[in-house]
Motif scaffolding. Structure first.
Motif, PDB file in Angstrom:
ATOM      1  N   LYS A  13       0.848  -1.197   0.000  1.00  0.00           N
ATOM      2  CA  LYS A  13       0.000   0.000   0.000  1.00  0.00           C
ATOM      3  C   LYS A  13       0.885   1.249   0.000  1.00  0.00           C
ATOM      4  O   LYS A  13       1.873   1.299   0.728  1.00  0.00           O
ATOM      5  N   THR A  14       0.515   2.221  -0.799  1.00  0.00           N
ATOM      6  CA  THR A  14       1.205   3.500  -0.793  1.00  0.00           C
ATOM      7  C   THR A  14       0.669   4.340   0.360  1.00  0.00           C
ATOM      8  O   THR A  14      -0.285   3.936   1.038  1.00  0.00           O
ATOM      9  N   GLU A  15       1.256   5.530   0.562  1.00  0.00           N
ATOM     10  CA  GLU A  15       0.724   6.427   1.595  1.00  0.00           C
ATOM     11  C   GLU A  15      -0.718   6.797   1.265  1.00  0.00           C
ATOM     12  O   GLU A  15      -1.577   6.841   2.148  1.00  0.00           O
ATOM     13  N   ALA A  16      -0.969   7.055  -0.026  1.00  0.00           N
ATOM     14  CA  ALA A  16      -2.342   7.366  -0.441  1.00  0.00           C
ATOM     15  C   ALA A  16      -3.252   6.168  -0.172  1.00  0.00           C
ATOM     16  O   ALA A  16      -4.397   6.333   0.249  1.00  0.00           O
ATOM     17  N   LEU A  38     -10.923 -14.611  -3.104  1.00  0.00           N
ATOM     18  CA  LEU A  38     -11.733 -13.412  -2.872  1.00  0.00           C
ATOM     19  C   LEU A  38     -12.572 -13.029  -4.079  1.00  0.00           C
ATOM     20  O   LEU A  38     -13.443 -12.166  -3.983  1.00  0.00           O
ATOM     21  N   GLY A  39     -12.284 -13.630  -5.219  1.00  0.00           N
ATOM     22  CA  GLY A  39     -13.045 -13.329  -6.422  1.00  0.00           C
ATOM     23  C   GLY A  39     -12.627 -12.039  -7.099  1.00  0.00           C
ATOM     24  O   GLY A  39     -13.379 -11.444  -7.850  1.00  0.00           O
ATOM     25  N   ILE A  40     -11.421 -11.593  -6.836  1.00  0.00           N
ATOM     26  CA  ILE A  40     -10.910 -10.369  -7.455  1.00  0.00           C
ATOM     27  C   ILE A  40     -10.040 -10.744  -8.646  1.00  0.00           C
ATOM     28  O   ILE A  40      -9.361 -11.768  -8.623  1.00  0.00           O
ATOM     29  N   GLY A  41     -10.086  -9.931  -9.685  1.00  0.00           N
ATOM     30  CA  GLY A  41      -9.320 -10.192 -10.890  1.00  0.00           C
ATOM     31  C   GLY A  41      -8.103  -9.303 -11.014  1.00  0.00           C
ATOM     32  O   GLY A  41      -7.973  -8.291 -10.317  1.00  0.00           O
ATOM     33  N   ARG A  42      -7.217  -9.676 -11.913  1.00  0.00           N
ATOM     34  CA  ARG A  42      -5.989  -8.916 -12.148  1.00  0.00           C
ATOM     35  C   ARG A  42      -6.301  -7.470 -12.554  1.00  0.00           C
ATOM     36  O   ARG A  42      -5.606  -6.549 -12.158  1.00  0.00           O
ATOM     37  N   GLU A  43      -7.374  -7.287 -13.339  1.00  0.00           N
ATOM     38  CA  GLU A  43      -7.743  -5.926 -13.757  1.00  0.00           C
ATOM     39  C   GLU A  43      -8.031  -5.028 -12.565  1.00  0.00           C
ATOM     40  O   GLU A  43      -7.687  -3.854 -12.568  1.00  0.00           O
ATOM     41  N   GLU A  44      -8.668  -5.581 -11.550  1.00  0.00           N
ATOM     42  CA  GLU A  44      -8.991  -4.778 -10.372  1.00  0.00           C
ATOM     43  C   GLU A  44      -7.726  -4.416  -9.597  1.00  0.00           C
ATOM     44  O   GLU A  44      -7.618  -3.324  -9.056  1.00  0.00           O
ATOM     45  N   VAL A  45      -6.755  -5.329  -9.565  1.00  0.00           N
ATOM     46  CA  VAL A  45      -5.476  -5.031  -8.922  1.00  0.00           C
ATOM     47  C   VAL A  45      -4.756  -3.939  -9.718  1.00  0.00           C
ATOM     48  O   VAL A  45      -4.238  -2.981  -9.147  1.00  0.00           O
ATOM     49  N   GLU A  46      -4.754  -4.082 -11.041  1.00  0.00           N
ATOM     50  CA  GLU A  46      -4.109  -3.085 -11.890  1.00  0.00           C
ATOM     51  C   GLU A  46      -4.776  -1.726 -11.731  1.00  0.00           C
ATOM     52  O   GLU A  46      -4.121  -0.686 -11.780  1.00  0.00           O
ATOM     53  N   GLN A  47      -6.086  -1.731 -11.519  1.00  0.00           N
ATOM     54  CA  GLN A  47      -6.805  -0.480 -11.297  1.00  0.00           C
ATOM     55  C   GLN A  47      -6.315   0.190 -10.014  1.00  0.00           C
ATOM     56  O   GLN A  47      -6.112   1.405  -9.977  1.00  0.00           O
ATOM     57  N   MET A  48      -6.111  -0.588  -8.952  1.00  0.00           N
ATOM     58  CA  MET A  48      -5.630  -0.023  -7.691  1.00  0.00           C
ATOM     59  C   MET A  48      -4.212   0.525  -7.845  1.00  0.00           C
ATOM     60  O   MET A  48      -3.861   1.533  -7.237  1.00  0.00           O
ATOM     61  N   GLY A  72      -2.890   4.643  -7.775  1.00  0.00           N
ATOM     62  CA  GLY A  72      -1.829   5.019  -6.847  1.00  0.00           C
ATOM     63  C   GLY A  72      -2.028   4.484  -5.444  1.00  0.00           C
ATOM     64  O   GLY A  72      -1.398   4.954  -4.505  1.00  0.00           O
ATOM     65  N   LEU A  73      -2.883   3.468  -5.291  1.00  0.00           N
ATOM     66  CA  LEU A  73      -3.137   2.892  -3.974  1.00  0.00           C
ATOM     67  C   LEU A  73      -2.132   1.805  -3.633  1.00  0.00           C
ATOM     68  O   LEU A  73      -1.854   1.554  -2.462  1.00  0.00           O
ATOM     69  N   LEU A  74      -1.605   1.143  -4.661  1.00  0.00           N
ATOM     70  CA  LEU A  74      -0.619   0.077  -4.496  1.00  0.00           C
ATOM     71  C   LEU A  74       0.585   0.383  -5.377  1.00  0.00           C
ATOM     72  O   LEU A  74       0.442   1.015  -6.425  1.00  0.00           O
ATOM     73  N   ALA A 134       1.492  -4.317 -16.038  1.00  0.00           N
ATOM     74  CA  ALA A 134       1.095  -3.446 -17.143  1.00  0.00           C
ATOM     75  C   ALA A 134      -0.347  -3.059 -16.914  1.00  0.00           C
ATOM     76  O   ALA A 134      -1.219  -3.909 -16.863  1.00  0.00           O
ATOM     77  N   VAL A 135      -0.592  -1.816 -16.742  1.00  0.00           N
ATOM     78  CA  VAL A 135      -1.943  -1.353 -16.443  1.00  0.00           C
ATOM     79  C   VAL A 135      -2.744  -1.320 -17.729  1.00  0.00           C
ATOM     80  O   VAL A 135      -2.514  -0.501 -18.603  1.00  0.00           O
ATOM     81  N   SER A 136      -3.687  -2.252 -17.844  1.00  0.00           N
ATOM     82  CA  SER A 136      -4.511  -2.310 -19.040  1.00  0.00           C
ATOM     83  C   SER A 136      -5.760  -1.461 -18.876  1.00  0.00           C
ATOM     84  O   SER A 136      -6.541  -1.328 -19.789  1.00  0.00           O
ATOM     85  N   ALA A 137      -5.910  -0.905 -17.685  1.00  0.00           N
ATOM     86  CA  ALA A 137      -7.054  -0.018 -17.467  1.00  0.00           C
ATOM     87  C   ALA A 137      -6.849   1.247 -18.282  1.00  0.00           C
ATOM     88  O   ALA A 137      -5.802   1.466 -18.858  1.00  0.00           O
TER      89      ALA A 137
END
Length: 152
Positions: free
Chosen positions: A5-8, A45-55, A59-61, A74-77
């Motif tokens: 996690k970043t400071e943000a 947890l049912g979370i996908g790679r796209e959701e991680v890339e979104q975070m 700038g959250l991660l 690679a952020v595909s978002a």
């Protein structure tokens, strides 16, 4: 790759200023600098790679210090908004909202919940956070108009 996690991100965890779904929040908490992306994705947890890339894009991660930058996902978002476009975030939201409702409305019952989420957005940031889910549901070709409205 291991993300932290970043400071943000720490601030968002406390004040919930960026809306995360319960699954995203649960996964977000697991990024503690010890678990890899694959570990978190495989945790059920049912979370996908796209959701991680979104975070990551929000700038959250960020990659754990000491990891080579090339190892960053690679952020595909949708790319970050260009500063030179001249449109405010409010105008981008006004342009993108009808496109998003049309796309999710065309999904029928399968897209009902997603359509409700779109209709519940009140800001550019809210709609930008939903864009990866919309893209996954309708496909990148149909989502291109939404990406253009959000980012150009």
């Amino acid at each position: 790759m291991i993300l932290v996690k970043t400071e943000a991100g720490q601030q968002v965890l406390k004040d919930r200023s960026v809306p995360l779904t319960p699954r995203q929040r649960s996964a977000f908490i697991q990024f503690d600098g010890k678990r890899s992306i694959d570990d978190v994705l495989g945790s059920g947890l049912g979370i996908g790679r796209e959701e991680v890339e979104q975070m990551v894009a929000l700038g959250l991660l960020a990659p754990l210090a000491g990891q080579p930058p090339a190892a960053a996902p690679a952020v595909s978002a949708a790319p970050a908004p260009a500063a030179s476009s001249g449109r405010s975030r409010q105008q981008r939201y006004k342009d993108a909202y009808p496109i998003a409702t049309q796309l999710t409305g065309s999904l029928g019952l399968m897209g009902f919940r997603l359509n409700l989420q779109v209709e519940g957005t009140t800001s550019y940031e809210d709609l930008l956070a939903l864009a990866p889910k919309i893209r996954a549901a309708v496909g990148p070709e149909k989502a291109a108009a939404l990406d253009k409205a959000l980012n150009d």
